[in-house]
Design a protein around this motif. Sequence first.
Motif, PDB file in Angstrom:
ATOM      1  N   GLU A  70       0.867  -1.174   0.000  1.00 46.92           N
ATOM      2  CA  GLU A  70       0.000   0.000   0.000  1.00 46.92           C
ATOM      3  C   GLU A  70       0.906   1.227   0.000  1.00 46.92           C
ATOM      4  O   GLU A  70       1.818   1.333   0.819  1.00 46.92           O
ATOM      5  CB  GLU A  70      -0.878  -0.007   1.256  1.00 46.92           C
ATOM      6  N   ILE A  71       0.685   2.144  -0.925  1.00 48.43           N
ATOM      7  CA  ILE A  71       1.492   3.358  -1.016  1.00 48.43           C
ATOM      8  C   ILE A  71       0.689   4.504  -0.425  1.00 48.43           C
ATOM      9  O   ILE A  71      -0.428   4.781  -0.852  1.00 48.43           O
ATOM     10  CB  ILE A  71       1.880   3.656  -2.478  1.00 48.43           C
ATOM     11  N   ARG A 110       0.816   8.520   0.466  1.00 47.96           N
ATOM     12  CA  ARG A 110       1.486   9.808   0.250  1.00 47.96           C
ATOM     13  C   ARG A 110       1.676  10.516   1.588  1.00 47.96           C
ATOM     14  O   ARG A 110       0.755  10.611   2.389  1.00 47.96           O
ATOM     15  CB  ARG A 110       0.668  10.687  -0.685  1.00 47.96           C
ATOM     16  N   HIS A 127       6.401   9.501  -0.059  1.00 50.18           N
ATOM     17  CA  HIS A 127       5.426   8.464   0.266  1.00 50.18           C
ATOM     18  C   HIS A 127       6.094   7.378   1.099  1.00 50.18           C
ATOM     19  O   HIS A 127       7.323   7.352   1.218  1.00 50.18           O
ATOM     20  CB  HIS A 127       4.832   7.852  -1.017  1.00 50.18           C
ATOM     21  N   HIS A 141       5.781   3.004   1.890  1.00 49.50           N
ATOM     22  CA  HIS A 141       5.187   1.728   1.505  1.00 49.50           C
ATOM     23  C   HIS A 141       4.761   1.000   2.773  1.00 49.50           C
ATOM     24  O   HIS A 141       5.559   0.865   3.700  1.00 49.50           O
ATOM     25  CB  HIS A 141       6.191   0.842   0.762  1.00 49.50           C
TER      26      HIS A 141
END
Length: 150
Positions: A99-100, A102, A108, A110
Amino acid sequence: MVTAEANKLDGEDFVGKPDIVFYKDGKRDHTTGDTYEKSLEVQEPYRKGTMQKVSGTDTGIKLTTISKITDPDTQEKIRKHEIKFVSPAVFPKSLEDIEIIRTGPDTHIHVLHRYRALHRAFVDEPAYGEIEATVGSTCEGDGHECLLKL
């Protein structure tokens, strides 16, 4: 970053994985590879010990490992507190497990929901802070007795 659920499901995968000492730009750091298999291959020459036991998988909030350090130089540096910090390395099980999030216009993080363990690196700059990512208690002698003590 990994989730607590990922640690519950995958934390035991650290058992048998190496503790490594690898230098990059004059500092202790992680080895890296483009694939899981390549990551396992490139880290192996830097193995200084092996993780024997993992605890904390019941909650997944914080994992703790017990390792057998077999390299005499690394043992001595731990005794002298020249090696003080650790950092775990993992590889995502699949692209769907990443899941990224921001954190800014050009930044961002991870978040991994499932992973495969790679290693625990002895590092000079721990990613999770100097309080959380330290070499803990040590024991010298018979492996079984040390496991009971630690």
